[in-house]
Design an enzyme around this catalytic site. Structure first.
Site, mmCIF file in Angstrom:
data_model
loop_
_atom_site.group_PDB
_atom_site.id
_atom_site.type_symbol
_atom_site.label_atom_id
_atom_site.label_comp_id
_atom_site.label_asym_id
_atom_site.label_seq_id
_atom_site.Cartn_x
_atom_site.Cartn_y
_atom_site.Cartn_z
ATOM 1 N N CYS A 75 0.854 -1.167 0.000
ATOM 2 C CA CYS A 75 0.000 0.000 0.000
ATOM 3 C C CYS A 75 0.901 1.231 0.000
ATOM 4 O O CYS A 75 1.635 1.457 0.961
ATOM 5 C CB CYS A 75 -0.843 -0.061 1.265
ATOM 6 N N HIS A 165 -2.605 -4.321 -10.575
ATOM 7 C CA HIS A 165 -3.199 -3.100 -11.136
ATOM 8 C C HIS A 165 -3.497 -3.294 -12.610
ATOM 9 O O HIS A 165 -2.697 -3.868 -13.348
ATOM 10 C CB HIS A 165 -2.242 -1.911 -10.971
ATOM 11 N N ASN A 196 -7.002 -3.895 -8.655
ATOM 12 C CA ASN A 196 -7.208 -2.456 -8.566
ATOM 13 C C ASN A 196 -7.282 -1.946 -10.007
ATOM 14 O O ASN A 196 -6.570 -2.462 -10.881
ATOM 15 C CB ASN A 196 -6.021 -1.798 -7.863
ATOM 16 N N GLU A 214 -10.391 0.748 -6.086
ATOM 17 C CA GLU A 214 -9.463 -0.148 -5.395
ATOM 18 C C GLU A 214 -10.107 -1.472 -5.031
ATOM 19 O O GLU A 214 -11.215 -1.507 -4.497
ATOM 20 C CB GLU A 214 -8.958 0.504 -4.101
ATOM 21 N N CYS A 223 -4.319 6.484 -4.606
ATOM 22 C CA CYS A 223 -3.749 5.141 -4.484
ATOM 23 C C CYS A 223 -2.294 5.229 -4.920
ATOM 24 O O CYS A 223 -2.010 5.516 -6.090
ATOM 25 C CB CYS A 223 -4.528 4.171 -5.364
ATOM 26 N N GLY A 224 -1.387 5.018 -3.986
ATOM 27 C CA GLY A 224 0.040 5.181 -4.264
ATOM 28 C C GLY A 224 0.584 4.129 -5.196
ATOM 29 O O GLY A 224 1.258 4.433 -6.190
ATOM 30 N N GLY A 226 -1.125 2.448 -7.193
ATOM 31 C CA GLY A 226 -1.826 2.669 -8.464
ATOM 32 C C GLY A 226 -1.181 3.773 -9.284
ATOM 33 O O GLY A 226 -1.072 3.659 -10.517
HETATM 34 O O1 ZDP Z 1 -4.270 -3.957 -3.550
HETATM 35 C C1 ZDP Z 1 -5.228 -3.607 -2.835
HETATM 36 O O2 ZDP Z 1 -6.058 -4.429 -2.415
HETATM 37 C C2 ZDP Z 1 -5.341 -2.128 -2.489
HETATM 38 N N1 ZDP Z 1 -6.691 -1.801 -2.121
HETATM 39 C C3 ZDP Z 1 -4.381 -1.880 -1.382
HETATM 40 C C4 ZDP Z 1 -4.280 -0.442 -0.977
HETATM 41 C C5 ZDP Z 1 -3.486 0.371 -1.975
HETATM 42 C C6 ZDP Z 1 -3.372 1.815 -1.571
HETATM 43 N N2 ZDP Z 1 -4.478 2.610 -1.922
HETATM 44 C C7 ZDP Z 1 -2.105 2.456 -2.105
HETATM 45 O O3 ZDP Z 1 -1.949 3.656 -1.874
HETATM 46 O O4 ZDP Z 1 -1.250 1.794 -2.682
HETATM 47 C C8 ZDP Z 1 -3.327 1.953 -0.132
#
Ligand code: ZDP
Length: 280
Positions: A75, A165, A196, A214, A223-224, A226
């Site tokens: 994340c 992703h 995602n 997500e 989403c980092g 992402g």
């Molecule tokens: O891969 C997943 O199930 C995501 N929902 C995890 C969280 C990703 C996040 N939004 C990010 O910033 O990378 C926290």
């Protein structure tokens, strides 16, 4: 025993942070995390993050539960929040760089003097088996491949940042019906671990707008992982420079995909909003 927590966000992607240094198992079950993440019956967050003891020479281990209780490998916004959280916990002993063990390998955030956190996110993984997706044979990259979702054909590129992703470039990101299209990507049979999904509008080669659905959390403000995946996809399809700013609904992340090392660097903010203790 009440459990202390702090609430942080990175560009509006918000998390409950828990000091879990005394135990190698998260102090909340996924079910408890789901109720704490509820915005009406709980604290409200996109996920719950635990700062556990390090493993294999790292400073800490990060575990995270999505707001639906599933556990992602990584994340990006969360690890910036975690870096600030542990620096706050350590006080005077705080370092400016940490090595964090995650399910996606060792990730290294650096706390910069301007308040931003720069994270070495490691290498993107591109083979279909690594995403995982069945959109190509296992040892082939998925670049600009058509997929049928919500009665429409989309051209997608798939990137793993430890977590899956699926990126698609659109003319107008504000026109995407995220709430209806997003879940259909997430649960599409081509993604056995779900996915995602990032919708990207290229404004310039070094500036894109992104909206995200997500896995396990739905629509979020940022989403980092992402944003990193989106820039990798942009470079692979020839639309973006290796250094590109990604504008999300919650703000902007600076992403760099280093040419020589192939590593990805993500820079952005993380901020504490409040702290409290959980009553069960
Ligand atoms: O891969 C997943 O199930 C995501 N929902 C995890 C969280 C990703 C996040 N939004 C990010 O910033 O990378 C926290």
């Amino acid at each position: 025993m009440p459990i202390e927590f702090a609430k942080y966000h990175g560009l509006g992607n918000d998390f409950i942070l828990i000091d879990n240094r005394h135990s190698s198992e998260p102090v909340l079950t996924p079910e408890q995390a789901v109720s704490m993440c509820d915005r009406h019956f709980g604290i409200g967050a996109d996920g719950a993050i635990f700062a556990l003891p390090g493993q294999n020479g790292t400073d800490y281990t990060m575990r995270i539960f999505n707001s639906d209780g599933s556990e992602p490998e990584m994340c990006g916004n969360g690890i910036r929040c975690l870096a600030k959280f542990i620096a706050d916990l350590e006080g005077e002993k705080a370092k400016t760089e940490y090595r964090i063990h995650t399910l996606a390998g060792v990730i290294s955030p650096e706390l910069r003097s301007d308040g931003q956190v720069k994270v070495d996110m490691g290498l993107p993984r591109l083979l279909a088996a690594e995403i995982p997706t069945t959109l190509a044979t296992p040892d082939v990259k998925v670049i600009d491949v058509p997929i049928e979702v919500a009665g429409k054909s989309w051209s997608v590129t798939c990137v793993s940042m430890g977590n899956p992703h699926c990126i698609t470039f659109v003319d107008d990101v504000s026109a995407v019906a995220l709430e209806t299209v997003g879940p259909q990507f997430e649960h599409h049979p081509a993604f056995p671990q779900r996915t995602n999904t990032e919708f990207i509008q290229v404004m310039r080669r070094d500036y894109v707008k992104m909206r995200v659905w997500e896995r396990g959390a739905g629509v979020t403000l940022a989403c980092g992982t992402g944003a990193c995946a989106a820039v990798v996809a942009g470079v692979l399809v020839g639309k973006c420079d290796r250094t590109t700013a990604v504008e999300l609904p919650g703000g902007v992340l600076e992403i760099e995909w280093a040419e020589v090392s192939g590593r990805i660097y993500m820079t952005g903010p993380a901020q504490q909003v409040f702290s409290g203790s959980l009553s069960h």
